[in-house]
Design a protein around this motif. Structure first.
Motif, mmCIF file in Angstrom:
data_model
loop_
_atom_site.group_PDB
_atom_site.id
_atom_site.type_symbol
_atom_site.label_atom_id
_atom_site.label_comp_id
_atom_site.label_asym_id
_atom_site.label_seq_id
_atom_site.Cartn_x
_atom_site.Cartn_y
_atom_site.Cartn_z
ATOM 1 N N GLN A 31 0.832 -1.197 0.000
ATOM 2 C CA GLN A 31 0.000 0.000 0.000
ATOM 3 C C GLN A 31 0.868 1.248 0.000
ATOM 4 O O GLN A 31 1.833 1.345 0.760
ATOM 5 C CB GLN A 31 -0.908 0.031 1.221
ATOM 6 C CG GLN A 31 -1.966 -1.035 1.232
ATOM 7 C CD GLN A 31 -2.902 -0.900 2.415
ATOM 8 O OE1 GLN A 31 -2.679 -0.117 3.341
ATOM 9 N NE2 GLN A 31 -3.973 -1.675 2.396
ATOM 10 N N LEU A 32 0.508 2.187 -0.870
ATOM 11 C CA LEU A 32 1.114 3.514 -0.882
ATOM 12 C C LEU A 32 0.284 4.399 0.027
ATOM 13 O O LEU A 32 -0.937 4.477 -0.126
ATOM 14 C CB LEU A 32 1.076 4.097 -2.297
ATOM 15 C CG LEU A 32 1.971 3.439 -3.328
ATOM 16 C CD1 LEU A 32 1.459 3.740 -4.729
ATOM 17 C CD2 LEU A 32 3.379 3.949 -3.166
ATOM 18 N N GLN A 42 4.501 6.699 3.009
ATOM 19 C CA GLN A 42 4.931 5.365 3.441
ATOM 20 C C GLN A 42 4.586 4.311 2.400
ATOM 21 O O GLN A 42 3.637 4.460 1.634
ATOM 22 C CB GLN A 42 4.244 4.969 4.748
ATOM 23 C CG GLN A 42 4.606 5.831 5.922
ATOM 24 C CD GLN A 42 3.951 5.340 7.202
ATOM 25 O OE1 GLN A 42 3.186 4.380 7.211
ATOM 26 N NE2 GLN A 42 4.252 6.004 8.297
ATOM 27 N N LEU A 43 5.354 3.234 2.451
ATOM 28 C CA LEU A 43 5.033 1.994 1.756
ATOM 29 C C LEU A 43 4.874 0.923 2.812
ATOM 30 O O LEU A 43 5.752 0.741 3.667
ATOM 31 C CB LEU A 43 6.154 1.582 0.804
ATOM 32 C CG LEU A 43 6.132 2.176 -0.583
ATOM 33 C CD1 LEU A 43 7.308 1.659 -1.401
ATOM 34 C CD2 LEU A 43 4.845 1.863 -1.297
ATOM 35 N N VAL A 44 3.739 0.217 2.756
ATOM 36 C CA VAL A 44 3.406 -0.766 3.780
ATOM 37 C C VAL A 44 3.026 -2.080 3.096
ATOM 38 O O VAL A 44 2.310 -2.072 2.093
ATOM 39 C CB VAL A 44 2.212 -0.265 4.637
ATOM 40 C CG1 VAL A 44 1.800 -1.294 5.666
ATOM 41 C CG2 VAL A 44 2.556 1.058 5.299
ATOM 42 N N GLY A 56 3.800 -4.398 7.845
ATOM 43 C CA GLY A 56 4.927 -3.571 8.222
ATOM 44 C C GLY A 56 5.231 -2.496 7.203
ATOM 45 O O GLY A 56 5.043 -2.667 6.002
ATOM 46 N N CYS A 57 5.702 -1.397 7.724
ATOM 47 C CA CYS A 57 6.146 -0.279 6.910
ATOM 48 C C CYS A 57 7.591 -0.567 6.494
ATOM 49 O O CYS A 57 8.432 -0.862 7.336
ATOM 50 C CB CYS A 57 6.069 1.005 7.722
ATOM 51 S SG CYS A 57 6.806 2.421 6.918
ATOM 52 N N PHE A 58 7.871 -0.496 5.194
ATOM 53 C CA PHE A 58 9.258 -0.706 4.789
ATOM 54 C C PHE A 58 9.912 0.534 4.201
ATOM 55 O O PHE A 58 11.128 0.569 4.027
ATOM 56 C CB PHE A 58 9.424 -1.939 3.885
ATOM 57 C CG PHE A 58 8.769 -1.873 2.541
ATOM 58 C CD1 PHE A 58 9.490 -1.478 1.428
ATOM 59 C CD2 PHE A 58 7.457 -2.247 2.384
ATOM 60 C CE1 PHE A 58 8.898 -1.445 0.184
ATOM 61 C CE2 PHE A 58 6.856 -2.239 1.149
ATOM 62 C CZ PHE A 58 7.580 -1.825 0.039
ATOM 63 N N LEU A 59 9.162 1.587 3.954
ATOM 64 C CA LEU A 59 9.738 2.890 3.612
ATOM 65 C C LEU A 59 8.863 3.982 4.205
ATOM 66 O O LEU A 59 7.633 3.936 4.072
ATOM 67 C CB LEU A 59 9.810 3.090 2.095
ATOM 68 C CG LEU A 59 11.057 2.606 1.388
ATOM 69 C CD1 LEU A 59 10.918 2.782 -0.120
ATOM 70 C CD2 LEU A 59 12.296 3.285 1.879
ATOM 71 N N HIS A 60 9.491 4.939 4.863
ATOM 72 C CA HIS A 60 8.761 6.056 5.473
ATOM 73 C C HIS A 60 9.589 7.313 5.262
ATOM 74 O O HIS A 60 10.745 7.380 5.687
ATOM 75 C CB HIS A 60 8.561 5.783 6.964
ATOM 76 C CG HIS A 60 7.875 6.899 7.702
ATOM 77 N ND1 HIS A 60 7.476 6.769 9.000
ATOM 78 C CD2 HIS A 60 7.524 8.164 7.348
ATOM 79 C CE1 HIS A 60 6.919 7.892 9.417
ATOM 80 N NE2 HIS A 60 6.947 8.752 8.425
ATOM 81 N N LEU A 61 8.984 8.295 4.610
ATOM 82 C CA LEU A 61 9.620 9.585 4.387
ATOM 83 C C LEU A 61 8.674 10.689 4.838
ATOM 84 O O LEU A 61 7.456 10.564 4.714
ATOM 85 C CB LEU A 61 9.945 9.783 2.902
ATOM 86 C CG LEU A 61 10.975 8.829 2.338
ATOM 87 C CD1 LEU A 61 10.299 7.765 1.514
ATOM 88 C CD2 LEU A 61 11.990 9.559 1.510
ATOM 89 N N ASP A 62 9.240 11.770 5.352
ATOM 90 C CA ASP A 62 8.482 12.956 5.729
ATOM 91 C C ASP A 62 9.159 14.170 5.106
ATOM 92 O O ASP A 62 10.354 14.136 4.812
ATOM 93 C CB ASP A 62 8.482 13.168 7.254
ATOM 94 C CG ASP A 62 7.741 12.091 8.023
ATOM 95 O OD1 ASP A 62 6.759 11.545 7.494
ATOM 96 O OD2 ASP A 62 8.147 11.803 9.160
ATOM 97 N N ILE A 63 8.402 15.233 4.947
ATOM 98 C CA ILE A 63 8.986 16.530 4.606
ATOM 99 C C ILE A 63 8.761 17.424 5.816
ATOM 100 O O ILE A 63 7.621 17.630 6.247
ATOM 101 C CB ILE A 63 8.336 17.151 3.351
ATOM 102 C CG1 ILE A 63 8.501 16.218 2.158
ATOM 103 C CG2 ILE A 63 8.967 18.518 3.068
ATOM 104 C CD1 ILE A 63 7.759 16.687 0.908
#
Length: 111
Positions: A31-32, A42-44, A56-63
């Motif tokens: 899931q995007l 996030q990518l979950v 599980g979340c495998f990529l998480h980015l914030d601005i």
């Protein structure tokens, strides 16, 4: 285009590319998750594998404050380099999962 919009587009493009190559297992959904109002991305993975729950979340980015924060990288790739190659200057990328002390020894922003 202002910097925030540019960074949002780059992050979304990168996560879409990762989602396209993530799980080849039909029982695992990738899931995007794009919260463009609060700038969380996030990518979950969600599903079942061998009668066990996968989540599980495998990529998480914030601005935050004009910088892209790589909060979690569960891939084997250098996502910071991917972001830089797509046009985000390294001084605007923070490797958030590194301690503030360790960040000073990288090519990326400290915070």
């Amino acid at each position: 285009m202002d910097k925030l919009k540019k960074y949002q587009q780059i992050i979304q493009q990168l996560l879409q590319e990762y989602a396209a190559i993530s799980s080849q297992d039909p029982e695992i959904e990738t899931q995007l998750i794009f919260d463009t109002e609060h700038h969380h991305y996030q990518l979950v993975n969600i599903g079942w594998k061998n009668q066990r729950r996968v989540y599980g979340c495998f990529l998480h980015l914030d601005i935050k404050d004009g910088k892209v924060w790589l909060q979690h990288n569960g891939t084997e790739n250098e996502v910071g380099d991917d972001l830089a190659n797509l046009g985000i200057p390294k001084q605007d990328i923070v490797i958030g999962f590194h301690s503030p002390f360790k960040r000073q020894f990288t090519d990326y922003a400290v915070g």
